[in-house]
Design a protein around this motif. Structure first.
Motif, PDB file in Angstrom:
ATOM      1  N   GLU A 171       0.857  -1.179   0.000  1.00 61.28           N
ATOM      2  CA  GLU A 171       0.000   0.000   0.000  1.00 61.28           C
ATOM      3  C   GLU A 171       0.898   1.236   0.000  1.00 61.28           C
ATOM      4  O   GLU A 171       0.985   2.007   0.946  1.00 61.28           O
ATOM      5  CB  GLU A 171      -0.953   0.000   1.192  1.00 61.28           C
ATOM      6  CG  GLU A 171      -2.156   0.894   0.952  1.00 61.28           C
ATOM      7  CD  GLU A 171      -3.241   0.750   2.000  1.00 61.28           C
ATOM      8  OE1 GLU A 171      -4.118   1.632   2.035  1.00 61.28           O
ATOM      9  OE2 GLU A 171      -3.227  -0.235   2.767  1.00 61.28           O
ATOM     10  N   TYR A 213       3.100   4.187  -2.809  1.00 64.71           N
ATOM     11  CA  TYR A 213       3.178   4.794  -4.143  1.00 64.71           C
ATOM     12  C   TYR A 213       4.441   5.643  -4.231  1.00 64.71           C
ATOM     13  O   TYR A 213       5.113   5.889  -3.217  1.00 64.71           O
ATOM     14  CB  TYR A 213       1.916   5.593  -4.483  1.00 64.71           C
ATOM     15  CG  TYR A 213       1.612   6.807  -3.626  1.00 64.71           C
ATOM     16  CD1 TYR A 213       2.070   8.076  -3.982  1.00 64.71           C
ATOM     17  CD2 TYR A 213       0.816   6.702  -2.489  1.00 64.71           C
ATOM     18  CE1 TYR A 213       1.753   9.198  -3.226  1.00 64.71           C
ATOM     19  CE2 TYR A 213       0.493   7.813  -1.725  1.00 64.71           C
ATOM     20  CZ  TYR A 213       0.973   9.071  -2.097  1.00 64.71           C
ATOM     21  OH  TYR A 213       0.666  10.173  -1.350  1.00 64.71           O
ATOM     22  N   PHE A 225      -6.045   5.245  -4.141  1.00 63.26           N
ATOM     23  CA  PHE A 225      -6.548   4.499  -5.302  1.00 63.26           C
ATOM     24  C   PHE A 225      -7.142   3.200  -4.777  1.00 63.26           C
ATOM     25  O   PHE A 225      -6.440   2.396  -4.159  1.00 63.26           O
ATOM     26  CB  PHE A 225      -5.407   4.228  -6.282  1.00 63.26           C
ATOM     27  CG  PHE A 225      -5.761   3.357  -7.453  1.00 63.26           C
ATOM     28  CD1 PHE A 225      -6.951   3.531  -8.156  1.00 63.26           C
ATOM     29  CD2 PHE A 225      -4.895   2.356  -7.881  1.00 63.26           C
ATOM     30  CE1 PHE A 225      -7.276   2.719  -9.243  1.00 63.26           C
ATOM     31  CE2 PHE A 225      -5.205   1.550  -8.968  1.00 63.26           C
ATOM     32  CZ  PHE A 225      -6.405   1.739  -9.642  1.00 63.26           C
ATOM     33  N   MET A 238      -4.669   0.304  -3.204  1.00 63.37           N
ATOM     34  CA  MET A 238      -3.535   0.104  -4.104  1.00 63.37           C
ATOM     35  C   MET A 238      -2.581  -0.931  -3.528  1.00 63.37           C
ATOM     36  O   MET A 238      -2.379  -1.014  -2.312  1.00 63.37           O
ATOM     37  CB  MET A 238      -2.817   1.431  -4.353  1.00 63.37           C
ATOM     38  CG  MET A 238      -2.156   2.037  -3.137  1.00 63.37           C
ATOM     39  SD  MET A 238      -1.202   3.533  -3.523  1.00 63.37           S
ATOM     40  CE  MET A 238      -2.489   4.749  -3.760  1.00 63.37           C
ATOM     41  N   TYR A 286      -3.220   0.697 -12.668  1.00 70.42           N
ATOM     42  CA  TYR A 286      -2.625   1.681 -11.765  1.00 70.42           C
ATOM     43  C   TYR A 286      -2.879   3.066 -12.327  1.00 70.42           C
ATOM     44  O   TYR A 286      -3.318   3.216 -13.480  1.00 70.42           O
ATOM     45  CB  TYR A 286      -1.134   1.421 -11.515  1.00 70.42           C
ATOM     46  CG  TYR A 286      -0.181   1.691 -12.656  1.00 70.42           C
ATOM     47  CD1 TYR A 286       0.455   2.923 -12.802  1.00 70.42           C
ATOM     48  CD2 TYR A 286       0.136   0.687 -13.574  1.00 70.42           C
ATOM     49  CE1 TYR A 286       1.368   3.153 -13.828  1.00 70.42           C
ATOM     50  CE2 TYR A 286       1.046   0.901 -14.594  1.00 70.42           C
ATOM     51  CZ  TYR A 286       1.658   2.146 -14.723  1.00 70.42           C
ATOM     52  OH  TYR A 286       2.551   2.377 -15.738  1.00 70.42           O
ATOM     53  N   SER A 323       0.536   5.352  -8.462  1.00 73.82           N
ATOM     54  CA  SER A 323       0.017   4.405  -7.471  1.00 73.82           C
ATOM     55  C   SER A 323       0.663   3.045  -7.676  1.00 73.82           C
ATOM     56  O   SER A 323       1.157   2.725  -8.762  1.00 73.82           O
ATOM     57  CB  SER A 323      -1.498   4.266  -7.612  1.00 73.82           C
ATOM     58  OG  SER A 323      -1.826   3.432  -8.719  1.00 73.82           O
ATOM     59  N   ILE A 337      -3.291  -2.380  -8.759  1.00 72.33           N
ATOM     60  CA  ILE A 337      -4.279  -3.291  -8.195  1.00 72.33           C
ATOM     61  C   ILE A 337      -4.422  -4.447  -9.172  1.00 72.33           C
ATOM     62  O   ILE A 337      -4.626  -4.234 -10.373  1.00 72.33           O
ATOM     63  CB  ILE A 337      -5.631  -2.593  -7.949  1.00 72.33           C
ATOM     64  CG1 ILE A 337      -5.470  -1.504  -6.882  1.00 72.33           C
ATOM     65  CG2 ILE A 337      -6.692  -3.601  -7.518  1.00 72.33           C
ATOM     66  CD1 ILE A 337      -6.733  -0.707  -6.616  1.00 72.33           C
TER      67      ILE A 337
END
Length: 752
Positions: A540, A542, A553, A564, A678, A732, A735
């Protein structure tokens, strides 16, 4: 008479000192000066972030009101690293030795980070320096007052710096960081990569003598070069094929490849994270290098290798392109490809340089074409040192060859098959028929070699905060450079004899690509070490280009939220929400509490008198870009068609409070493919150091016709920060959404 004798006496004295004594001080960890930040400063940080979260109605805020975003730098060098040591030479524009204590004070008061890690090159960390490193990191944490709510968290680590000119054996650089810092909870020694140059000083005593004479005021620094390298060479190599816990503490331990590194980390058994970085930098990475050889269960550790440094002071390793710097023929030999849209191979430019010289010298067309072809091949055969095959070459000769001209701040000589997007796309089917993919979270960091964690908070002082490297003396600069050779109308094969390691890489051209560096952001449940570590382990995280952009996100799946870095299965169209808030505009100078803590002199030496000093005004977020990637189903599926960048562009309102958007992938159910998403949050345009790279003048056809490089030495005015407009951004973590047919879909398939 005294004036006449001054120089000869100085020469004799300097020579006598170097011959008769081991001059120059050994490096130590230094003394941390700053205490913990004042509590009001920390309270203000959290209050500002909470206001931003509330204004954007951030998903999950009601369930996790204590959640916050913390900013740090997981890639920081001091002069315990050999390259940082040489870069710090005063005569080459460096600021002298920089200790771990300097890095701690800088992170706390100059850049105002929440966390950082030390990552000196393991190849230069002797047993004594590793002990000094461990002590300094613990001292940095001890200054943080309340361990449950510290003002700064310092992590311990090193960089495993593997480089090979053979792309089949090149694995690149990886940072290793540890959760804990106590001596009995971390390795007794760092793990280095084998190097031919290990323990060898980059210059002999004669060169050190000349430098000490030329820069007599700083002579102790040059006396100390050999002392430092002698200390490295004196550490015996650990015997191979012995469990790392059974090795003597005082040896230098080596791992030739990632598999060996992971095995040794397993033997220690301590909680650690391994972060690949610089994967696509052409300065170190041979052409045609790809990440494929690491996508297997031997050279990749999915439990440890979970983060990927996508942006640093070297540039952006994110984007994939289908072109290559060289090409491989059917018979396995290497050749130079022709130019393509948005890309001019440097091998091709080598041929153009020689052809232009040849025609100018009056040779016939056939002769010049033959020489151009030879130049292209010589360049290809020289790998990362192709520039040395063109006698008398200068940075301006190469124009913008090798550049990814339609990428955002790509590194010099970008290697796209080692990029982040390429990594997310590749699938390896193992012997059992099971697919293996990289599942990285994205971060940014600086890769700063001047003990300056998080140095990108202001786009000022290029020579201080970036890796800019070069002398202010024209006389010394011309001795150092090879462009003083005669620019003859023919190419020569590379001869490495007498060529230093730094010259094998095109460091002179690299000076136009040094950036101020990025940041790692972590969504964390608290400010403390365990919460930050947990956020990293869950991906989690970025990355940013250096500005403290706030980014959320999330996948909104039924009644659950997948942030994310997370993974989910779905059969219906997945829906996402993105919220982003720009960084604060900066005020000049430093906050008063920084001046009070460090004092004017140390603040000037460490920070150049500039700190992270936010105003009350924020930068605007211009847009959100969504990238969609379909990982391969089969290992030979073409990669370029699987990356949609951008897939969507979602405009943001002209609002300093930020931007929130939602989107849905209605094509997902029909595609029936696993998909990776992303986002990039793009901030309003502002000037950034070296964002213009070679500062080309372009023709009407969009071709670079002249270059105005940003040199590291006297050829670029020391007041010129080489600023150019660019859009700072945040990436990000992806996912990962796996397709899983619904019960109804499975029933339909099952019907005869």
């Amino acid at each position: 008479m005294l004036t006449v004798l001054h120089y000869p006496l100085r020469l004799l004295l300097t020579l006598a000192l170097m011959v008769l004594c081991a001059c120059g001080d050994s490096q130590d960890r230094g003394v941390i000066q700053g205490e913990a930040l004042p509590q009001p400063a920390l309270i203000k940080r959290q209050a500002q972030q909470l206001t931003a979260m509330t204004s954007q109605h951030v998903v999950g805020l009601s369930e996790h009101p204590e959640s916050r975003i913390l900013f740090g730098d997981l890639h920081v060098h001091t002069t315990f690293s050999p390259d940082a040591f040489i870069m710090s030479a005063p005569i080459m524009g460096g600021g002298g030795l920089r200790s771990p204590a300097d890095a701690c004070d800088y992170a706390r008061y100059c850049s105002a980070l929440d966390f950082w890690s030390i990552n000196d090159h393991a190849e230069g960390i002797t047993p004594r320096l590793w002990e000094e490193t461990r002590k300094s990191i613990r001292e940095c944490n001890d200054r943080a007052s309340d361990p449950d709510n510290p003002d700064l968290v310092a992590f311990l680590g090193w960089e495993w710096s593997q480089v090979s000119e053979n792309r089949a054996q090149h694995y690149g650089h990886k940072n290793v960081i540890f959760r804990e810092t106590a001596d009995n909870r971390v390795p007794s020694r760092p793990i280095a990569s084998p190097r031919e140059q290990l323990g060898r000083a980059p210059m002999g005593k004669t060169a050190q003598l000349l430098l000490a004479l030329a820069d007599f005021e700083n002579r102790e620094f040059y006396y100390g070069i050999q002392r430092y390298y002698d200390e490295i060479a004196a550490a015996p190599l650990c015997p191979p094929d012995i469990n790392t816990r059974d090795l003597p503490a005082e040896c230098l331990e080596l791992a030739a490849d990632p598999r060996t590194l992971f095995t040794k980390l397993d033997q220690w058994g301590f909680d650690s994270i391994v972060i690949p970085h610089g994967t696509s930098w052409g300065m170190n990475t041979p052409p045609l290098t790809s990440l494929d050889k690491q996508l297997n269960r031997q050279q990749h550790d999915p439990a440890r290798q979970i983060l990927f440094e996508i942006f640093s002071g070297h540039g952006n390793s994110e984007q994939y392109r289908d072109w290559r710097a060289i090409e491989q023929r059917v018979d396995g030999s290497l050749a130079c490809p022709a130019p393509s849209d948005n890309y001019l191979p440097c091998c091709w430019r080598a041929g153009e340089i020689i052809q232009e010289r040849c025609v100018g010298a009056g040779f016939d067309k056939n002769t010049c074409e033959t020489r151009a072809a030879n130049a292209r091949q010589n360049f290809v055969d020289a790998g990362i040192s192709g520039h040395l095959t063109i006698p008398g070459q200068q940075v301006t000769d190469w124009l913008n060859c090798g550049n990814c001209t339609d990428c955002f701040l790509a590194p010099m000589d970008h290697r796209p098959a080692a990029s982040g997007q390429y990594a997310l796309t590749r699938t390896k089917i193992d012997a059992k028929g099971d697919p293996l993919n990289f599942r990285f979270g994205f971060i940014g960091s600086t890769d700063n070699h001047r003990a300056m964690p998080g140095s990108g908070f202001k786009q000022v002082q290029r020579r201080m905060i970036t890796e800019t490297f070069g002398t202010s003396s024209e006389r010394i600069g011309r001795l150092q450079r090879r462009d003083t050779l005669e620019p003859v109308p023919y190419s020569i094969p590379l001869d490495q004899n007498g060529v230093g390691l730094l010259n094998l890489r095109n460091m002179e051209r690299q000076n136009s690509f040094w950036l101020s560096g990025g940041l790692a952001a972590v969504h964390s449940a608290a400010r403390n070490r365990d919460a930050i570590w947990q956020g990293m382990k869950e991906r989690e995280v970025y990355g940013t280009t250096g500005d403290r952009i706030l980014l959320w996100f999330d996948l909104l799946l039924d009644d659950t939220r997948v942030p994310m870095g997370g993974a989910a299965t779905a059969s219906a169209s997945p829906r996402f929400r993105v919220s982003a808030v720009g960084d604060f505009k900066q005020l000049p100078g430093c906050p008063l509490f920084a001046k009070n803590a460090l004092g004017t002199e140390r603040l000037q030496r460490l920070c150049g008198g500039e700190c992270y000093n936010p105003s009350d005004q924020r930068q605007r977020i211009q847009r959100i870009e969504v990238i969609r990637i379909k990982p391969q189903i089969e290992s030979d599926e073409p990669v370029a068609n699987l990356i949609q960048d951008p897939w969507m562009i979602l405009p943001c309102p002209d609002d300093p409070l930020g931007c929130t958007v939602e989107f849905e992938d209605k094509e997902f159910p029909d595609s029936q493919r696993n998909t990776v998403y992303y986002v990039r949050a793009i901030q309003e345009k502002a000037e950034m150091i070296n964002a213009g790279n070679l500062r080309c003048e372009y023709s009407e056809q969009g071709e670079c016709i002249t270059a105005n490089p940003c040199y590291g030495d006297y050829r670029t005015n020391k007041e010129d920060d080489c600023l150019y407009p660019a859009e700072q951004r945040a990436w990000s973590s992806p996912i990962f959404v796996s397709y899983q047919p619904s019960t109804e879909q499975r029933d339909e398939v099952a019907e005869p």
